[in-house]
Enzyme design. Sequence first.
Site, PDB file in Angstrom:
ATOM      1  N   GLU A 195     -45.147 -23.259  55.081  1.00 32.05           N
ATOM      2  CA  GLU A 195     -44.213 -22.164  54.805  1.00 32.05           C
ATOM      3  C   GLU A 195     -42.921 -22.744  54.244  1.00 32.05           C
ATOM      4  O   GLU A 195     -42.210 -23.480  54.946  1.00 32.05           O
ATOM      5  CB  GLU A 195     -43.926 -21.377  56.094  1.00 32.05           C
ATOM      6  CG  GLU A 195     -45.173 -20.736  56.686  1.00 32.05           C
ATOM      7  CD  GLU A 195     -44.941 -20.187  58.089  1.00 32.05           C
ATOM      8  OE1 GLU A 195     -43.778 -20.170  58.542  1.00 32.05           O
ATOM      9  OE2 GLU A 195     -45.930 -19.791  58.729  1.00 32.05           O
ATOM     10  N   ASP A 199     -54.350 -17.768  64.516  1.00 29.88           N
ATOM     11  CA  ASP A 199     -53.030 -18.320  64.204  1.00 29.88           C
ATOM     12  C   ASP A 199     -52.846 -19.746  64.727  1.00 29.88           C
ATOM     13  O   ASP A 199     -53.553 -20.199  65.620  1.00 29.88           O
ATOM     14  CB  ASP A 199     -51.956 -17.412  64.813  1.00 29.88           C
ATOM     15  CG  ASP A 199     -50.639 -17.460  64.064  1.00 29.88           C
ATOM     16  OD1 ASP A 199     -50.449 -18.373  63.234  1.00 29.88           O
ATOM     17  OD2 ASP A 199     -49.793 -16.578  64.308  1.00 29.88           O
ATOM     18  N   GLU A 225     -52.207 -16.966  55.529  1.00 28.94           N
ATOM     19  CA  GLU A 225     -50.772 -17.191  55.376  1.00 28.94           C
ATOM     20  C   GLU A 225     -50.588 -18.405  54.461  1.00 28.94           C
ATOM     21  O   GLU A 225     -50.904 -18.334  53.287  1.00 28.94           O
ATOM     22  CB  GLU A 225     -50.109 -17.377  56.742  1.00 28.94           C
ATOM     23  CG  GLU A 225     -48.620 -17.130  56.706  1.00 28.94           C
ATOM     24  CD  GLU A 225     -47.981 -17.318  58.069  1.00 28.94           C
ATOM     25  OE1 GLU A 225     -46.896 -16.768  58.273  1.00 28.94           O
ATOM     26  OE2 GLU A 225     -48.549 -18.028  58.917  1.00 28.94           O
ATOM     27  N   GLU A 283     -41.798 -12.479  57.645  1.00 29.37           N
ATOM     28  CA  GLU A 283     -41.363 -12.802  59.006  1.00 29.37           C
ATOM     29  C   GLU A 283     -40.050 -13.576  59.010  1.00 29.37           C
ATOM     30  O   GLU A 283     -39.286 -13.520  59.974  1.00 29.37           O
ATOM     31  CB  GLU A 283     -42.451 -13.590  59.734  1.00 29.37           C
ATOM     32  CG  GLU A 283     -42.729 -14.958  59.144  1.00 29.37           C
ATOM     33  CD  GLU A 283     -43.896 -15.655  59.828  1.00 29.37           C
ATOM     34  OE1 GLU A 283     -44.654 -14.979  60.539  1.00 29.37           O
ATOM     35  OE2 GLU A 283     -44.053 -16.872  59.636  1.00 29.37           O
TER      36      GLU A 283
END
Length: 646
Positions: A170, A404, A453, A459
């Site tokens: 990310e 996750d 993701e 988020e």
Amino acid sequence: MALAALFSITPASAQQLLTAVSPDGGNRISIQLNGSGTPVYAISRAGNIVIAPSPILLDLDADTLGYNLAVTGSETASADARYPIVAGTASEARDHYNQLTVHFQEKAGAKRRLDIVLRAYDDGVAFRTVVPVQPQTAAAIVRYDRTGFYFPPSYKCWGFNVGKFGSSHEGEFDPVDVPHLRDHNLFDVPFACETGKAAFAITEADLIDFAGMYLTGRGDGGPGLQVKLSPSLDDYRIAVHSRVGSPIVTPWRVVMLADQLGKLNESNLVSNLSSASRIEDTSWIKPGLTSWDWWSGPVIASLPGQRSTTAVAKALIDFAAANGLPYTMIDEGWYAGAGGGGVRRPGVDITRWADALNLQEVADYAKSKKVRLWLWMHWQALDEQMEDALALYEKMGVAGIKVDFMDRDDQWMVNWYTKLLGAAARHHLMVDLHGAFPPRGLARTWPNFMTQEGVMGAEYNKWSRRATSRHNVMLAFTRGLIGPMDYTPGGFRNVTPETFRIRNDLPFVQTTRAHGLAMYVVFLSPFAAVADSPDTYAASPAGFDFIKAVPASWDETRYLAGETGEYIVLARRKGRTWYLGAMNSETARKVTVSLDFLGPRGGVMRLWADGAQPDAPVLTEKRVADGETLTLDLAAHGGAVAMFEK
């Protein structure tokens, strides 16, 4: 084009050059041996060098395979086939390429054999290394892959320097100063560049039983990149354990090619290079949008203070049913012993539910409302109870699972993905992998793999200012090129960056409503969140009618306009209806696009454009005819969406 023109082989010599050319003649990938007997490949587009001569080398147990080689033979092949895409950018893909396989062998020593397979497509090229089954490499260990991607220092490039192995992938894709690439950098895929005459994105495809690929600066300090494999957690000097009786096969090393980066949004190259579907009957796999409890808090005014409860789940099911959303997703906190977030607490049980949320009651209620459930879970909890849990969810009518915190892409975890997706397919469950590495085409091999993701998404509005309009636009020219991403759009508390405040419950977003709506078109995700609270949509419904209408998977995709990191306009078709999405960064601009994609009959347009306030898009309805153009007034941090119905 004649077959002879698609492959080129010079007379035999120490510098023998072998070339594969794309069907349209525009892209070329060539290979030859350099003075050290190392295979060196190069890539060009329209006669212009894209990747300069670069080595292909594998470090095995104790030495390197790729020196003092001789060419022992080669074969050519071509293919032109079509296959259905269950959920993606198009309803089918054309797999059209020319292939060259070159056989090498060491001149001395162990005389190990090595094959390199090269493919040329109209939208890019790819190559992979194969170490055939032979006694000299039985059960060999792959320590490093030192294959290079060398290019001139003048390229304009963007990359995500993730900086470490073992992450959730990310972050931002920032401009990269090519002359200052270093071998301590660690870039995620894709790595995107513009040459001045072409654009390309480096990635990989068909990652199966191997370690994930990163890109790092060249060890010799020159411009360009080289491969670095994700190491084993047991020994960082080992990347891949091979299997006795099987060849060592690297994933495809892929260079997507186009005149502009944005054009690669139309490409299915990563899918084409991936293994065919292992699911025979895909009729149960249904793309769609979902209500979701986590991003907004959840905060539901009529249920003050409640989080993961039966009442909250039912409220989200009611919201989904009332607005035509096929799914409701229940996030962290529903199963016995949950509540650890990224930490799996000892003794958790994903076949039992927490006291506050009766999952059987919720599942029965969802069925009565014609809504299906998705369930979140920590991957380690699932790994411990996989078969029992998936069988239970199938019996309860659950549609899919969101798994996750894997945060790994070593060979073990790559194989765990295959294990999970195969087990989920047996139980007719779709899968969303959060805390996951970016796509490598696995959605073709396992079409129940709906989204993942590996992206810095919405988020981040809950705890940072990093989810900016520029970041969002940049994703469409980088991460979004290689496969679906679970960005989780739908935030309806739109404010300017100047008035944005960080808060965990009922978070704000620092773009306009129209910019956020465009994510449902620009960002591919066959399972996409409608992330905000039902109360928020009720209080500020402008544009929500577009969300109720937009599909989650497409029959056709067209790139209309854009400038890397500045703005993008895409059009996607579902059935007879076209959808347009435009996203802008921080500078207001006018953008004019052709509506030729509508065909000669034109259509009726509904356009949601930026208004006077970030949360107040303006709706315009009109008929548009053949040959017309559409001018979009994009506000700073703004956007637009449109529907065109025949």
